[in-house]
Design an enzyme around this catalytic site. Structure first.
Site, PDB file in Angstrom:
ATOM      1  N   CYS A 384      36.391  47.290  40.541  1.00 11.76           N
ATOM      2  CA  CYS A 384      37.664  47.806  41.060  1.00 11.76           C
ATOM      3  C   CYS A 384      38.299  48.766  40.057  1.00 11.76           C
ATOM      4  O   CYS A 384      37.810  49.880  39.905  1.00 11.76           O
ATOM      5  CB  CYS A 384      38.575  46.657  41.471  1.00 11.76           C
ATOM      6  SG  CYS A 384      39.754  47.178  42.731  1.00 11.76           S
ATOM      7  N   HIS A 510      35.226  43.740  45.074  1.00 10.34           N
ATOM      8  CA  HIS A 510      35.151  42.607  44.137  1.00 10.34           C
ATOM      9  C   HIS A 510      33.961  41.713  44.498  1.00 10.34           C
ATOM     10  O   HIS A 510      34.120  40.757  45.266  1.00 10.34           O
ATOM     11  CB  HIS A 510      36.430  41.771  44.218  1.00 10.34           C
ATOM     12  CG  HIS A 510      37.640  42.475  43.710  1.00 10.34           C
ATOM     13  ND1 HIS A 510      38.155  42.253  42.459  1.00 10.34           N
ATOM     14  CD2 HIS A 510      38.432  43.405  44.288  1.00 10.34           C
ATOM     15  CE1 HIS A 510      39.222  43.019  42.280  1.00 10.34           C
ATOM     16  NE2 HIS A 510      39.409  43.723  43.380  1.00 10.34           N
ATOM     17  N   GLU A 512      32.709  39.472  42.838  1.00 14.89           N
ATOM     18  CA  GLU A 512      32.899  38.113  42.288  1.00 14.89           C
ATOM     19  C   GLU A 512      33.454  37.129  43.315  1.00 14.89           C
ATOM     20  O   GLU A 512      33.277  35.923  43.157  1.00 14.89           O
ATOM     21  CB  GLU A 512      33.797  38.161  41.037  1.00 14.89           C
ATOM     22  CG  GLU A 512      35.278  38.466  41.264  1.00 14.89           C
ATOM     23  CD  GLU A 512      35.607  39.955  41.298  1.00 14.89           C
ATOM     24  OE1 GLU A 512      34.695  40.756  41.561  1.00 14.89           O
ATOM     25  OE2 GLU A 512      36.785  40.309  41.080  1.00 14.89           O
TER      26      GLU A 512
HETATM   27  N1  GLN Z   1      45.019  49.168  40.413  1.00  9.48           N
HETATM   28  C1  GLN Z   1      43.874  49.625  41.126  1.00  9.48           C
HETATM   29  C2  GLN Z   1      44.200  49.923  42.591  1.00  9.48           C
HETATM   30  O1  GLN Z   1      45.173  49.455  43.105  1.00  9.48           O
HETATM   31  C3  GLN Z   1      42.726  48.642  41.028  1.00  9.48           C
HETATM   32  C4  GLN Z   1      42.987  47.318  41.648  1.00  9.48           C
HETATM   33  C5  GLN Z   1      42.058  46.228  41.210  1.00  9.48           C
HETATM   34  O2  GLN Z   1      41.406  46.339  40.159  1.00  9.48           O
HETATM   35  N2  GLN Z   1      42.023  45.138  41.934  1.00  9.48           N
HETATM   36  O3  GLN Z   1      43.470  50.618  43.248  1.00  9.48           O
END
Ligand code: GLN
Length: 541
Positions: A384, A510, A512
């Site tokens: 992410c 994600h 995970e």
């Molecule tokens: N802050 C980033 C976004 O909103 C990444 C979010 C995250 O790592 N879950 O796109």
């Protein structure tokens, strides 16, 4: 049609006794006995969901397929049971009150005084029964957050009291998880705190059927008898839960103590088979007997708190066991990484993960870590925000786009290689408004990730507001950072990789959240494999 049975897990004496792990372990045993089981968590705080909580407060926010931002215990439930959870599996006081207040405004209670009893408790009971009413489960386990005696959990305990009448005999059991402390000075295990906690529960009209006793030392027959006598619980329903080396031992420990037997007896159910935990123990065997080790750095800004990256840590354990290696995880604070420290901070690692996150604290350290992994051929997995940092690093250092950034960190960057998603531009509300839950992604055949997944279409869970800016797609691709996974409907870049690097993958989603004990995630498995390869190639003889 079989009627759903309900199990409630309450906690006493202290927080952090591991109600979630006990609930998940019991569920695992019941599942292995042939029952369809799910677990629900009731959280007593007033946030609608934990999505708006700082990870320092409450650990990781876990995301379900249907896009619910939930308590991290749901991660344990999924990892143990290998079945997905949903919005219905996590309910907070905030959500309960919101529903009741919305109904009041609509006029559903016209003429009535809206009160905790019966209106709030009715809504709690409705939420508990929702899962049973789907007809999908034989048994629903409901874990009640907090500790008995807390003001904020009172309505939940009251709902359980009422359910004793609604559900009737043999259709529900109450398990109370408690602590039996060892007093070194007296050289004794003490039962008094448990007696008080059970008394407190009984004052609310709920008698526990089973006591699960967390303890550092074995509880002997005398203690069991004493607990049974004072707490009004049968002696065979006193279950010891001794400190374990790993949470993965707990289902076996509960099996040895017969927790599943006593639960089934009280629910008047006959197990179709005795649990063997065969597949589980296969994993455990590999997990406990690694043939090699691998050093993985986790670069993040919440590394002081283990729970903040719970699912990533667990995914690494799953993938390690699959590869029969012990994964030594080195949590590295991104704020401590800069051009001068990066070499010493990241020395000796066979793989680098740059963690998810929000806001600009520590991001320059994350970018330096990406650069270090890229330049030194160290396997890299960006998750992410970690993927977004990989894009920024490439733009800055390969394309020489000075001050390239995400508009989240620098709204005035001359090169917004990561930008807010179109549909997010007009959203001002914070809770539950990100791009959440499962979305499809189509993978390029011949890519590194294709090798890992061995399939072209995947569905992974998301939690973000910003995205890869397709205006830079051609430039970045030509320079060697390939978009190898894209959402087939929107064109949103989900995966980037560097084909000339031994293993360099950034994912907007994600992975995970989907790794389980019996189904370790392919991306983590392949990442660890690459880490092993790195170790082989860099070993000095
Ligand atoms: N802050 C980033 C976004 O909103 C990444 C979010 C995250 O790592 N879950 O796109």
């Amino acid at each position: 049609m079989s009627k759903t049975k309900y199990i409630f897990v309450t906690g006493g004496v202290s927080s952090s006794l591991g109600k979630g792990i006990i609930a998940a372990s019991l569920a695992k045993l019941l599942q292995d006995s042939g029952y369809k089981v799910t677990i629900q968590k009731l959280d007593p705080y007033i946030n609608i969901d934990p999505g708006t909580l700082n990870p320092y407060e409450h650990g990781e926010c876990y995301v379900t397929n249907d896009g619910a931002e939930t308590d991290l215990d749901l991660g344990h439930y999924e990892r143990f049971l290998n079945t997905p959870t949903s919005q219905a599996n996590n309910v907070t006081t905030g959500r309960i009150y919101q529903t009741v207040i919305n109904k009041e405004r609509k006029g559903d209670y016209l003429g009535k005084t809206v009160q905790v009893i019966p209106h709030i408790t009715d809504e709690i009971k409705r939420r508990i029964k929702i899962l049973g009413e789907t007809g999908e489960y034989d048994i629903v386990i409901t874990e009640i957050g907090g500790t008995v005696g807390d003001i904020e959990s009172l309505p939940y305990i009251e709902a359980v009291r009422q359910l004793q009448w609604d559900l009737g005999n043999n259709n529900m059991v109450v398990i109370h998880l408690t602590l039996i402390p060892y007093l070194a000075a007296a050289r004794e295990l003490k039962t008094k705190p448990t007696q008080h906690s059970v008394k407190e529960l009984m004052q609310s009209g709920v008698s526990p059927d089973i006591l699960v006793c967390r303890t550092e030392r074995h509880i002997n027959d005398g203690i069991r008898s004493k607990l049974a006598l004072f707490c009004n619980v049968e002696k065979e329903a006193i279950i010891e839960s001794i400190d374990a080396n790993t949470i993965y031992d707990v289902p076996n420990l509960m099996l040895e103590e017969g927790l599943d037997d006593i639960v089934l007896k009280k629910l008047n159910l006959k197990a179709t088979r005795k649990p063997t935990l065969k597949a589980w123990n296969n994993f455990l065997n590999k997990y406990k007997n690694p043939k090699n080790t691998v050093e993985i750095g986790l670069i993040g800004k919440y590394v002081e708190l283990q729970d903040a990256y719970k699912s990533i840590l667990e995914s690494l354990d799953h993938a390690g066991a699959q590869n029969e290696v012990k994964v030594n995880i080195h949590p590295i604070h991104s704020e401590g990484v800069d051009i001068n420290t990066v070499k010493s901070e990241l020395k000796g690692l066979n793989g680098i993960i740059v963690a998810p996150g929000f806001g600009d604290r520590g991001i320059e350290g994350k970018i330096e870590a990406v650069r270090f992994a890229r330049e030194n051929n160290i396997p890299f997995l960006g998750i992410c925000l970690g993927m977004q940092m990989a894009v920024i690093e490439y733009a800055r250092n390969i394309l020489h786009l000075k001050n390239a950034n995400s508009t989240e960190m620098d709204p005035h960057t001359p090169y917004p290689v990561i930008d807010i998603m179109e549909e997010q531009k007009n959203i001002t509300q914070k809770g539950g408004t990100m791009r959440l839950g499962a979305w499809d992604c189509k993978i390029d055949k011949g890519s590194m990730v294709y090798k890992a997944y061995d399939t072209e279409m995947i569905s992974e869970r998301h939690r973000h507001r910003y995205e890869y800016n397709n205006k830079y797609l051609e430039q970045l691709t030509n320079a060697g950072l390939k978009p190898t996974g894209v959402n087939p409907k929107t064109g949103l870049v989900e995966i980037v990789e560097i084909p000339t690097h031994p293993w360099f993958v950034g994912v907007q989603y994600h992975p995970e959240y989907k790794s389980t004990v019996l189904n370790p995630h392919p991306l983590f498995i392949d990442f660890i494999k690459a880490g092993l390869e790195n170790k082989k190639n860099t070993q000095v003889f």
